[in-house]
Design a protein around this motif. Structure first.
Motif, mmCIF file in Angstrom:
data_model
loop_
_atom_site.group_PDB
_atom_site.id
_atom_site.type_symbol
_atom_site.label_atom_id
_atom_site.label_comp_id
_atom_site.label_asym_id
_atom_site.label_seq_id
_atom_site.Cartn_x
_atom_site.Cartn_y
_atom_site.Cartn_z
ATOM 1 N N CYS A 183 16.694 45.977 -35.253
ATOM 2 C CA CYS A 183 15.920 46.336 -33.704
ATOM 3 C C CYS A 183 16.807 46.958 -33.074
ATOM 4 C CB CYS A 183 15.519 45.134 -33.249
ATOM 5 S SG CYS A 183 14.125 44.230 -34.146
ATOM 6 N N ALA A 184 18.015 46.720 -32.886
ATOM 7 C CA ALA A 184 19.146 47.242 -31.881
ATOM 8 C C ALA A 184 19.229 48.794 -32.475
ATOM 9 C CB ALA A 184 20.500 46.652 -31.793
ATOM 10 N N ARG A 185 19.360 48.918 -33.403
ATOM 11 C CA ARG A 185 19.537 50.346 -34.138
ATOM 12 C C ARG A 185 18.345 51.105 -34.015
ATOM 13 N NH1 ARG A 185 21.811 47.470 -38.689
ATOM 14 N NH2 ARG A 185 20.011 48.120 -39.932
ATOM 15 N N LEU A 186 17.133 50.499 -34.368
ATOM 16 C CA LEU A 186 15.895 51.243 -33.983
ATOM 17 C C LEU A 186 15.471 51.549 -32.726
ATOM 18 C CD1 LEU A 186 13.726 49.341 -36.697
ATOM 19 C CD2 LEU A 186 14.782 51.851 -36.910
ATOM 20 N N GLY A 187 16.268 50.932 -31.540
ATOM 21 C CA GLY A 187 15.921 50.885 -30.249
ATOM 22 C C GLY A 187 14.806 50.281 -29.762
ATOM 23 N N LEU A 188 14.576 48.865 -30.413
ATOM 24 C CA LEU A 188 13.449 48.127 -30.205
ATOM 25 C C LEU A 188 13.990 46.731 -29.353
ATOM 26 C CD1 LEU A 188 11.338 48.129 -33.398
ATOM 27 C CD2 LEU A 188 10.731 49.310 -31.244
ATOM 28 N N SER A 189 13.503 46.544 -28.318
ATOM 29 C CA SER A 189 13.747 45.118 -27.669
ATOM 30 C C SER A 189 12.998 44.174 -28.249
ATOM 31 C CB SER A 189 13.750 45.308 -26.308
ATOM 32 O OG SER A 189 12.096 45.341 -26.066
ATOM 33 N N ILE A 190 13.290 43.047 -28.674
ATOM 34 C CA ILE A 190 12.607 41.804 -28.958
ATOM 35 C C ILE A 190 12.173 41.072 -27.782
ATOM 36 C CG2 ILE A 190 12.712 39.550 -30.634
ATOM 37 C CD1 ILE A 190 15.032 41.001 -31.973
ATOM 38 N N ASP A 191 10.920 41.441 -27.516
ATOM 39 C CA ASP A 191 10.281 41.060 -26.342
ATOM 40 C C ASP A 191 9.881 39.591 -26.468
ATOM 41 O OD1 ASP A 191 10.684 43.156 -25.213
ATOM 42 O OD2 ASP A 191 8.683 44.367 -25.858
ATOM 43 N N MET A 192 9.424 38.932 -27.626
ATOM 44 C CA MET A 192 9.136 37.542 -27.421
ATOM 45 C C MET A 192 8.944 37.221 -29.174
ATOM 46 S SD MET A 192 5.705 35.981 -25.804
ATOM 47 C CE MET A 192 4.600 36.819 -26.478
ATOM 48 N N TYR A 193 9.253 36.025 -29.006
ATOM 49 C CA TYR A 193 9.074 35.195 -30.609
ATOM 50 C C TYR A 193 8.069 34.289 -30.463
ATOM 51 C CZ TYR A 193 10.436 32.545 -34.883
ATOM 52 O OH TYR A 193 10.444 31.987 -35.825
ATOM 53 N N GLN A 194 7.056 34.273 -31.276
ATOM 54 C CA GLN A 194 5.834 33.616 -31.355
ATOM 55 C C GLN A 194 5.548 33.162 -32.793
ATOM 56 O OE1 GLN A 194 1.935 34.797 -31.640
ATOM 57 N NE2 GLN A 194 2.734 36.891 -31.266
ATOM 58 N N PRO A 195 4.788 31.956 -32.821
ATOM 59 C CA PRO A 195 4.259 31.209 -31.615
ATOM 60 C C PRO A 195 4.980 29.766 -31.850
ATOM 61 C CG PRO A 195 2.523 30.886 -33.183
ATOM 62 C CD PRO A 195 3.695 31.642 -33.988
ATOM 63 N N LEU A 196 5.040 29.145 -30.638
ATOM 64 C CA LEU A 196 5.375 27.516 -30.695
ATOM 65 C C LEU A 196 3.990 26.885 -30.354
ATOM 66 C CD1 LEU A 196 7.398 25.217 -30.659
ATOM 67 C CD2 LEU A 196 7.906 25.717 -28.184
ATOM 68 N N ARG A 197 3.667 26.026 -31.144
ATOM 69 C CA ARG A 197 2.353 25.331 -31.093
ATOM 70 C C ARG A 197 2.411 23.947 -30.803
ATOM 71 N NH1 ARG A 197 -1.487 28.963 -33.240
ATOM 72 N NH2 ARG A 197 -0.387 30.388 -34.742
ATOM 73 N N ASP A 198 1.253 23.348 -30.454
ATOM 74 C CA ASP A 198 0.805 21.836 -30.306
ATOM 75 C C ASP A 198 1.888 21.015 -29.592
ATOM 76 O OD1 ASP A 198 -1.744 22.622 -31.489
ATOM 77 O OD2 ASP A 198 -0.785 22.545 -33.817
ATOM 78 N N VAL A 199 1.986 21.168 -28.463
ATOM 79 C CA VAL A 199 3.451 20.464 -28.003
ATOM 80 C C VAL A 199 2.790 19.586 -26.933
ATOM 81 C CG1 VAL A 199 5.591 20.708 -26.322
ATOM 82 C CG2 VAL A 199 4.912 22.321 -28.286
ATOM 83 N N GLU A 200 1.936 20.084 -25.866
ATOM 84 C CA GLU A 200 1.573 19.280 -24.913
ATOM 85 C C GLU A 200 0.484 18.290 -24.879
ATOM 86 O OE1 GLU A 200 -1.540 22.466 -24.184
ATOM 87 O OE2 GLU A 200 0.671 22.233 -25.389
ATOM 88 N N GLY A 201 0.074 17.457 -23.989
ATOM 89 C CA GLY A 201 -0.963 16.825 -24.227
ATOM 90 C C GLY A 201 -1.095 15.579 -25.296
ATOM 91 N N VAL A 202 0.399 15.045 -25.463
ATOM 92 C CA VAL A 202 0.339 14.296 -26.582
ATOM 93 C C VAL A 202 0.960 12.904 -26.294
ATOM 94 C CG1 VAL A 202 0.313 16.090 -28.662
ATOM 95 C CG2 VAL A 202 2.698 15.290 -27.184
ATOM 96 N N ASP A 203 1.088 11.828 -27.010
ATOM 97 C CA ASP A 203 1.589 10.679 -26.505
ATOM 98 C C ASP A 203 3.439 10.875 -26.670
ATOM 99 O OD1 ASP A 203 2.878 9.982 -29.363
ATOM 100 O OD2 ASP A 203 0.621 9.709 -29.956
ATOM 101 N N ASP A 204 4.110 9.811 -26.225
ATOM 102 C CA ASP A 204 5.350 10.193 -26.053
ATOM 103 C C ASP A 204 6.088 10.226 -27.358
ATOM 104 O OD1 ASP A 204 5.071 9.787 -23.255
ATOM 105 O OD2 ASP A 204 5.676 7.679 -23.204
ATOM 106 N N GLU A 205 5.851 9.358 -28.434
ATOM 107 C CA GLU A 205 6.453 9.445 -29.763
ATOM 108 C C GLU A 205 6.183 11.010 -30.221
ATOM 109 O OE1 GLU A 205 6.487 7.420 -34.154
ATOM 110 O OE2 GLU A 205 5.467 6.539 -32.407
ATOM 111 N N THR A 206 4.807 11.591 -30.172
ATOM 112 C CA THR A 206 4.633 12.813 -30.634
ATOM 113 C C THR A 206 5.582 13.811 -29.827
ATOM 114 O OG1 THR A 206 2.544 11.988 -31.450
ATOM 115 C CG2 THR A 206 3.037 14.699 -31.317
ATOM 116 N N PHE A 207 5.348 13.668 -28.404
ATOM 117 C CA PHE A 207 6.272 14.403 -27.994
ATOM 118 C C PHE A 207 7.538 14.801 -28.219
ATOM 119 C CE2 PHE A 207 8.410 16.032 -23.927
ATOM 120 C CZ PHE A 207 7.830 17.453 -23.942
ATOM 121 N N ALA A 208 8.455 13.404 -28.280
ATOM 122 C CA ALA A 208 9.627 13.611 -28.646
ATOM 123 C C ALA A 208 10.094 14.352 -29.889
ATOM 124 C CB ALA A 208 10.306 12.380 -28.996
#
Length: 591
Positions: free
Chosen positions: A50-75
Motif C-alpha cells: 500500500c505504501a508503494r502504491l500510495g494508498l493509505s489504509i484508512d480502516m480495517y473491518q469489521p469487528l463484530r458482535d461485541v456490545e450488549g452481552v453478559d460479562d463472560e461473553t464480553f470478556a
C-alpha cells in the motif's frame, strides 16, 4: 476530496484489488478481514505494498458482535479484539469498524452497551487505535445511527466515534438530517452505497444489491449534503456488496467506482453551492445529432434505409463513411470497421457547448475515444461508454458542422421521402455492464432514469430501463438479457407523423417488415376494440399498436442486419412510452 474504497467491492486477490484501486486514482482503502485472511502476503507485506502504491489504509473491518452481552461473553470479546488490535499494528492502520451486535446481543440495556463500548475503547487506546461504531440496519438492539450516536456519547471516549453508512441509514428510511447536529470530531468515517428500491429483507438487500452512487434510488446527494454540513472532513469511501461487481474485471470496476465518487462529489457541491469538488456543469442534450453504424460491409443497411425513404447524402471526403438523411434523422455508415457484423457503434448529441461537455466527461473519468480528424474537418470529440460505444457532442449546425464534410452530394441529394427525427435509441448491454451504463448516462450524458421494467423474451426476462432528457428530446432505452441468453440487438427508432403512410410506401419499395403473428392482432382487437379498417391495415402491414390514457403508439420494425435494426414510430397525443407491451412479440418474432 479524499477517496477510499472497501476491498469487498472488487473481485480478485487482495494484491490485485490494491493495484486496481491505486490505478483508478483512489487515495486510500478499507481492508476487509476476509480479504486479508485469504491472502498469502503477511500484514507487513500488505502494508508495504500500500505504501508503494500510495494508498493509505484508512480502516480495517469489521469487528463484530461485541456490545450488549453478559460479562463472560464480553470478556471473551475483549480477548478477540486484542488480537485484532495487534494485527492492525502490523498492518499500519489505526481505525477499526465496529458493527452493532447482530448475533450475540442478549441485553437490551443502553447503560450496559455504553459501558462495554467504553471498555473496548480503553483497550483500543492502549494500542493507539480508534473505533468507528456503526449501526447495522439489521442490528439486534441498535439499528439506527441516532441510537449508535447516543451510545457513543454515553461511553464518552475520545477514540470512540461513528461510522455513517448511507445504506444502513437510507434503507431503513431514517432521516439523515440529524447528522448535522453531531460533533464532527466524532464522525470518524463515512461509507457510501446506492441501491435500487426493492421489497426485500434488508440483509439480503445489503449483501447482494448495493450499487455505486448514481446507479440506484437513494438520495445520496441529500445524504452527503447533511454529512458535509456537519463538518465531516474524512474520506468518501465506498462499501458496496454486489454479486456482479465481485465477478467483473477488477481494474474496470475500480475505475467505475472512482467515477461514481466524482459524480457524487460534483452533484453534492452543486446542490450545496460549494466550489470544492465541482466539475464542469452538465450539458443537457438538445437532440440526437446522428447515429453511427459500423461494419466492413453495410450494403444491406444501405438498402433498408433507401427503402424506408432516407436520402443518400454522399460519401465523406476523407473516410470510408457515408451519410443517409431523413429530415433531422441522420445515419452515418462507417465501413472502416474490421468487424463484418454491423453494429450500432456510436451516436452524437447536440449540445450548447461541446467542449464543456467533453471537459465534464473527462473530469468524471470517462475515457476519451480517438477519432482521426483531417485538416479542414470538424473536430468531434468523444468518450467511450462502458461497452465501447462512442458518444460525441456537437454544438454546430448546418454548413458549419461536420455535414459539410460530405461535400456537394449532401446538398444535391435526392429529397428524402421520409421526414423524421430520431425518437430513441435502444441499446443492449451485457449483464455485467448495465449498472455502470446507468451511471455513465446519468453523470456524463445528463439523462434521468425511468423505472425499470422486465419484458418477457424467448430466453427469459429482459431487464429494461429508459433514460431521457428532461424534455424528452433524447431518449435512451437500455436492455439486458439473462447472462445465458444471446446479446440483445440494438436499434434506432425514427419518429414520423404518419407511420402507416411510411409503411405503405416502404412496402411498395420492397421492404419486408418484421413479421407479426396473427394471434397478436386478435389480442389487439380484444384489448382496444379498434375500428375494423384500422385493425385490418395494422395486420396487413405488420404494424404494432399500443394505447394509454394520454395517446397511442403505432410502430413497426425492419429486419435485423447483423446486430442492428430500425423502428419507425408514430406518437399520437401525449403518449410517452415505448410500446413495452409489444416487446415480447417483437423479441419472439426476431428469434
Amino acid at each position: 476530496m479524499r477517496t477510499s474504497i472497501a476491498t469487498v467491492c472488487l473481485s480478485g486477490s487482495l494484491t490485485q484489488k490494491l493495484h486496481a484501486i491505486a490505478a483508478a486514482g483512489f487515495d486510500g482503502v478499507e481492508i476487509m478481514e476476509a480479504d486479508l485472511v485469504c491472502a498469502f502476503e503477511s500484514p507487513e507485506e500488505i502494508r508495504a505494498l500500500c505504501a508503494r502504491l500510495g494508498l493509505s489504509i484508512d480502516m480495517y473491518q469489521p469487528l463484530r458482535d461485541v456490545e450488549g452481552v453478559d460479562d463472560e461473553t464480553f470478556a471473551a470479546n475483549l480477548r478477540r479484539a486484542e488480537a485484532k488490535f495487534d494485527l492492525m499494528a502490523r498492518l499500519g492502520t489505526d481505525l477499526v469498524l465496529l458493527c452493532s451486535n447482530v448475533a450475540t446481543a442478549t441485553v437490551d440495556d443502553d447503560d450496559r452497551a455504553g459501558a462495554q463500548l467504553g471498555m473496548l475503547a480503553d483497550a483500543a487506546a492502549a494500542h493507539g487505535i480508534r473505533i468507528a461504531y456503526e449501526a447495522l440496519a439489521w442490528g439486534r438492539f441498535v439499528d439506527d445511527y441516532r441510537h449508535a450516536w447516543r451510545l457513543v456519547q454515553r461511553a464518552d471516549r475520545p477514540n470512540l466515534g461513528l461510522c455513517l453508512d448511507s445504506f444502513h441509514i437510507l434503507s431503513r428510511g431514517h432521516d439523515p438530517a440529524a447528522i448535522e447536529g453531531m460533533d464532527a470530531r466524532k464522525l470518524f468515517f463515512l461509507q457510501l452505497a446506492d441501491a435500487p428500491a426493492l421489497d426485500l429483507d434488508v440483509l439480503s438487500w445489503s449483501r447482494h444489491h448495493r450499487l455505486f452512487p448514481g446507479e440506484g434510488d437513494f438520495d445520496l446527494v441529500g445524504f452527503l449534503t447533511h454529512v458535509r454540513r456537519a463538518g465531516y472532513a474524512g474520506p468518501l469511501s465506498l462499501e458496496v456488496f454486489n454479486d456482479v461487481f465481485r465477478q467483473t474485471d477488477v481494474a474496470g470496476t475500480a475505475r467505475h467506482a472512482r467515477r461514481s465518487l466524482n459524480w457524487l462529489a460534483d452533484r453534492t457541491a452543486a446542490a450545496g453551492g460549494w466550489e470544492l469538488d465541482r466539475v464542469e456543469a452538465p450539458q443537457h442534450p438538445r437532440g440526437v445529432d446522428f447515429v453511427e453504424i459500423a461494419g466492413s460491409d453495410l450494403a444491406d443497411v444501405d438498402r433498408i434505409l433507401d427503402q424506408l425513404g432516407f436520402a443518400y447524402g454522399g460519401g465523406h471526403r476523407s473516410k470510408t463513411v457515408r451519410l443517409w438523411q431523413a429530415g433531422a434523422a441522420r445515419v452515418v455508415l462507417n465501413e472502416q470497421a474490421r468487424e463484418e457484423r454491423p453494429r450500432l457503434a456510436g451516436f452524437g448529441f447536440l449540445v450548447d457547448d461541446a467542449e464543456a461537455a467533453m471537459r465534464r466527461a473527462l473530469a468524471i473519468g470517462a475515457p476519451e475515444a480517438f477519432r482521426l480528424t483531417s485538416a479542414g474537418e470538424q473536430r468531434l470529440r468523444a468518450v467511450a461508454a462502458p461497452d465501447g460505444t462512442e458518444v460525441y457532442w456537437n454544438d454546430r449546425v448546418g454548413g458549419g458542422s461536420w455535414l459539410a464534410e460530405f461535400g456537394e452530394r449532401a446538398d444535391a441529394a435526392t429529397p428524402a421521402l421520409l421526414d423524421g427525427i430520431i425518437d430513441h435509441l435502444n441499446v443492449g448491454y451485457a449483464w455485467h455492464q448495465f449498472d455502470e451504463a446507468v451511471l455513465f448516462n446519468t453523470s456524463i450524458l445528463s439523462l434521468e432514469p425511468e423505472p425499470v421494467t422486465e419484458l418477457a423474451g424467448p430466453h427469459g426476462l429482459v431487464r429494461s430501463q429508459a433514460m431521457r432528457s428532461a424534455d424528452g428530446a433524447v431518449r435512451l432505452a437500455m436492455n439486458v438479457a439473462p447472462p445465458s441468453a444471446p446479446a440483445v440487438d440494438r436499434h434506432v427508432a425514427i419518429r414520423v407523423d404518419d407511420a402507416r403512410a411510411v409503411a405503405r410506401r416502404a412496402r411498395e419499395r420492397g421492404l419486408r417488415f418484421l413479421p407479426i403473428p396473427g394471434n397478436y392482432y386478435d389480442d389487439l382487437a380484444a384489448r382496444f376494440a379498434l375500428d375494423d379498417d384500422l385493425l385490418g391495415e395494422l395486420r396487413d402491414l405488420d404494424l404494432l399498436y399500443d394505447r394509454d390514457a394520454r395517446g397511442a403508439f403505432v410502430h413497426f420494425y425492419t429486419p435485423t442486419v447483423g446486430g442492428v435494426f430500425f423502428e419507425i414510430v408514430e406518437r399520437q397525443g401525449g403518449y410517452e412510452g415505448y410500446g413495452a407491451t409489444n416487446a415480447p412479440v417483437r423479441l419472439a418474432a426476431q428469434r
